[in-house]
Design a protein around this motif. Structure first.
Motif, PDB file in Angstrom:
ATOM      1  N   ASP A  73       0.928  -5.349   7.232  1.00 30.65           N
ATOM      2  CA  ASP A  73       0.895  -6.297   8.523  1.00 30.65           C
ATOM      3  C   ASP A  73       1.904  -7.235   8.327  1.00 30.65           C
ATOM      4  N   ASP A  74       2.389  -7.515   6.781  1.00 29.14           N
ATOM      5  CA  ASP A  74       3.626  -8.470   6.456  1.00 29.14           C
ATOM      6  C   ASP A  74       4.932  -7.930   6.604  1.00 29.14           C
ATOM      7  N   LYS A  75       5.170  -6.577   7.432  1.00 32.10           N
ATOM      8  CA  LYS A  75       6.423  -5.918   7.813  1.00 32.10           C
ATOM      9  C   LYS A  75       7.146  -5.382   6.388  1.00 32.10           C
ATOM     10  N   GLN A  76       6.138  -5.280   5.625  1.00 27.97           N
ATOM     11  CA  GLN A  76       6.961  -5.060   4.202  1.00 27.97           C
ATOM     12  C   GLN A  76       6.433  -3.412   3.945  1.00 27.97           C
ATOM     13  N   VAL A  77       7.479  -2.604   3.449  1.00 26.04           N
ATOM     14  CA  VAL A  77       7.081  -1.578   3.020  1.00 26.04           C
ATOM     15  C   VAL A  77       7.561  -1.355   1.650  1.00 26.04           C
ATOM     16  N   LYS A  78       6.738  -1.083   0.644  1.00 27.20           N
ATOM     17  CA  LYS A  78       7.043  -1.351  -0.791  1.00 27.20           C
ATOM     18  C   LYS A  78       7.009   0.320  -1.425  1.00 27.20           C
ATOM     19  N   CYS A  79       7.724   0.580  -2.621  1.00 30.70           N
ATOM     20  CA  CYS A  79       7.762   1.575  -3.252  1.00 30.70           C
ATOM     21  C   CYS A  79       7.173   1.193  -4.813  1.00 30.70           C
ATOM     22  N   TRP A  80       6.167   1.763  -5.235  1.00 31.54           N
ATOM     23  CA  TRP A  80       5.624   1.381  -6.509  1.00 31.54           C
ATOM     24  C   TRP A  80       5.904   2.557  -7.519  1.00 31.54           C
ATOM     25  N   SER A 118       7.864  -6.167  12.926  1.00 32.82           N
ATOM     26  CA  SER A 118       6.348  -6.638  12.989  1.00 32.82           C
ATOM     27  C   SER A 118       5.473  -5.764  12.273  1.00 32.82           C
ATOM     28  N   GLY A 119       4.389  -5.987  12.010  1.00 32.74           N
ATOM     29  CA  GLY A 119       3.377  -5.316  11.160  1.00 32.74           C
ATOM     30  C   GLY A 119       3.632  -3.795  11.175  1.00 32.74           C
ATOM     31  N   VAL A 120       3.401  -3.046  10.142  1.00 33.19           N
ATOM     32  CA  VAL A 120       3.654  -1.656   9.749  1.00 33.19           C
ATOM     33  C   VAL A 120       2.285  -0.903   9.838  1.00 33.19           C
ATOM     34  N   TYR A 121       1.947  -0.104  10.648  1.00 38.79           N
ATOM     35  CA  TYR A 121       0.649   0.431  10.888  1.00 38.79           C
ATOM     36  C   TYR A 121       0.618   1.915  10.254  1.00 38.79           C
ATOM     37  N   CYS A 122       1.311   2.441  10.017  1.00 42.15           N
ATOM     38  CA  CYS A 122       1.186   3.971   9.456  1.00 42.15           C
ATOM     39  C   CYS A 122       2.468   4.452   8.470  1.00 42.15           C
ATOM     40  N   ARG A 136       4.302  -1.932  14.815  1.00 40.89           N
ATOM     41  CA  ARG A 136       4.202  -2.763  16.041  1.00 40.89           C
ATOM     42  C   ARG A 136       5.252  -3.022  16.726  1.00 40.89           C
ATOM     43  N   ASP A 137       6.341  -2.851  16.254  1.00 40.12           N
ATOM     44  CA  ASP A 137       7.768  -2.945  16.895  1.00 40.12           C
ATOM     45  C   ASP A 137       8.137  -1.556  17.915  1.00 40.12           C
ATOM     46  N   SER A 138       7.154  -0.603  17.760  1.00 42.23           N
ATOM     47  CA  SER A 138       7.169   0.459  18.576  1.00 42.23           C
ATOM     48  C   SER A 138       8.273   1.360  18.103  1.00 42.23           C
ATOM     49  N   VAL A 139       8.525   1.330  17.117  1.00 40.30           N
ATOM     50  CA  VAL A 139       9.507   2.246  16.447  1.00 40.30           C
ATOM     51  C   VAL A 139       9.251   2.850  15.157  1.00 40.30           C
ATOM     52  N   CYS A 140       9.699   4.125  15.058  1.00 41.76           N
ATOM     53  CA  CYS A 140       9.060   4.993  13.847  1.00 41.76           C
ATOM     54  C   CYS A 140      10.399   4.953  13.046  1.00 41.76           C
ATOM     55  N   ARG A 141      10.548   4.336  11.957  1.00 38.68           N
ATOM     56  CA  ARG A 141      11.721   4.181  11.038  1.00 38.68           C
ATOM     57  C   ARG A 141      11.849   5.340  10.078  1.00 38.68           C
TER      58      ARG A 141
END
Length: 436
Positions: free
Chosen positions: A188-195, A211-215, A230-235
């Motif tokens: 939900d923090d809009k972040q997508v991380k690679c570990w 906005s928040g990333v749900y999937c 939540r920004d209704s876009v699949c990136r």
């Protein structure tokens, strides 16, 4: 009886037709048809049907010969269906009992599956457990939670191996790569991380969501990552360069479920706007939009072996064909809950988890629900915290792990003692298939 007497009078001359010469072949064939059509009627008890063998003789002659069926009585393969013999059927109406065929249901019978039972409860998170992913080697799995941590657990023992911190909001998406030593997380923090799992630290972040990333999903053959939010876009992200390849825009609401496959359509997204979209990954455009659902499509599951997938919303669970997206059928019951997660294994067991704690198991082929279970909340939790937010099978498909609102992780397996005799399939084929 009057009818029988009339039949005897009108067709009495046919009895001796067997002695006629071959020149009357056409009339013979005609007479055979009449004999077959009247033989059933003439064997009924009546005034001309006494037990006198001399009187019974001509009627036995009438019953000889192959039965000729009326037009239209044949089975699907084009072969004639034998008419039931009329011996002993005296009071019954022959036109219905002997000739009308009972059409069997075309619906496939469900395969028998053993019921599933809960065998382990893992507690360790301090918030709702929102996401789960399995390691390709099937030795561990990771869970993301509303306590902002990712925990890695040993699959065999259920012991905690590692806790990763770095997100500042709840973690809604996790994926482990089977091509690299990478794990991906989104929240939900809009972040997508690679570990990097060799160093246990974040090596890349993907910035772009508003906005928040749900999937989150990883492509099976190309090094790209897909995230919906939540920004209704699949990136679509290039894993190595951190570049955004595409912004697949077209949904009007939150994109809350996504999965990928190696062939077209390579990306399938489900949204709160009740639609499912198929995307062409070469051009970043929509190939097809499915509008069958009436409520948000919060979960989807791709069958591991067949070219079809299921999608779940509060109204129904539906099955669709791939690659065209033809609607196959609904599941034969309604869970009557908001379904947050679903998964299917190689044996065709579909598991769906609802926000009221209901965990239902379905036979994939027939859509029959063979088990309805309810999770039990951890002692000290409210009954309203019996919600399932994520679930997944392990790599073998023999164990199921559910992530729940009472901060626990529950593990399920099939009951080895169950047999088709102890747990019979209680299945009635549906009379009408709902198309909506």
């Amino acid at each position: 009886r009057d009818l029988l007497l009339k039949l005897n009078v009108e067709y009495g001359g046919i009895k001796s037709s067997t002695a006629q010469p071959h020149t009357h072949a056409k009339s013979d064939a005609h007479n055979n048809v009449l004999q077959a059509s009247t033989s059933n009627a003439l064997t009924l008890p009546g005034p001309g049907n006494s037990s006198d063998p001399q009187k019974a003789g001509p009627q036995n002659d009438l019953a000889v010969g192959p039965p000729v069926l009326p037009k239209g009585i044949n089975d699907g393969a084009g072969t004639s269906i034998a008419v039931a013999p009329s011996h002993g059927i005296s009071e019954r109406n022959l036109s219905t009992s002997a000739l009308v065929e009972r059409i069997p249901s075309r619906w496939p019978r469900p395969v028998w599956h053993a019921p599933w039972k809960n065998y382990r409860v893992i507690s360790g998170h301090l918030g709702w457990v929102r996401s789960i992913a399995f390691d390709p080697s099937n030795s561990w799995f990771c869970t993301g939670s509303a306590d902002r941590t990712i925990k890695i657990w040993d699959l065999g023992t259920g012991k905690l191996k590692l806790t990763l911190t770095g997100h500042i909001e709840q973690i809604r998406g996790l994926a482990v790569s089977n091509r690299h030593t990478y794990m991906f997380s989104a929240g939900d923090d809009k972040q997508v991380k690679c570990w990097d799992l060799e160093q246990n630290k974040v090596i890349r972040s993907y910035h772009g969501h508003l906005s928040g990333v749900y999937c989150l999903a990883l492509h099976p053959t190309i090094d790209v990552l897909l995230t919906g939010g939540r920004d209704s876009v699949c990136r679509v992200w290039d894993i190595r360069s951190k570049m955004q390849v595409f912004a697949l825009s077209g949904h009007n609401e939150t994109v809350c479920s996504v999965f990928t496959r190696p062939t077209d359509p390579q990306v399938i997204t489900g949204s709160h706007d009740t639609t499912i979209k198929f995307w062409d990954l070469r051009y970043g455009k929509t190939m097809c939009t499915l509008t069958h659902h009436k409520k948000s499509v919060r979960a989807m599951a791709l069958h591991p072996n067949e070219d079809c997938f299921a999608s779940a919303s509060a109204d129904n669970i539906k099955k669709f064909n791939l690659p065209k997206g033809e609607f196959l059928h609904n599941m034969l019951a309604q869970q009557k809950a908001i379904i947050n997660a679903m998964a299917v294994n190689d044996e065709g067991v579909l598991a769906t988890g609802g926000d009221n704690g209901s965990l239902w198991f379905w036979d994939w082929k027939s859509g029959h629900c063979f088990q309805q279970s309810q999770t039990i909340v951890q002692p000290g939790s409210l009954d309203s915290e019996a919600g399932i937010y994520a679930l997944s099978y392990d790599v073998t498909g023999s164990r199921l792990v559910t992530c729940e609102a009472d901060k626990t992780i529950k593990m399920w397996k099939e009951d080895e003692t169950a047999t088709p005799e102890t747990h019979p399939v209680n299945f009635k084929p549906p009379k009408d298939i709902r198309r909506f």
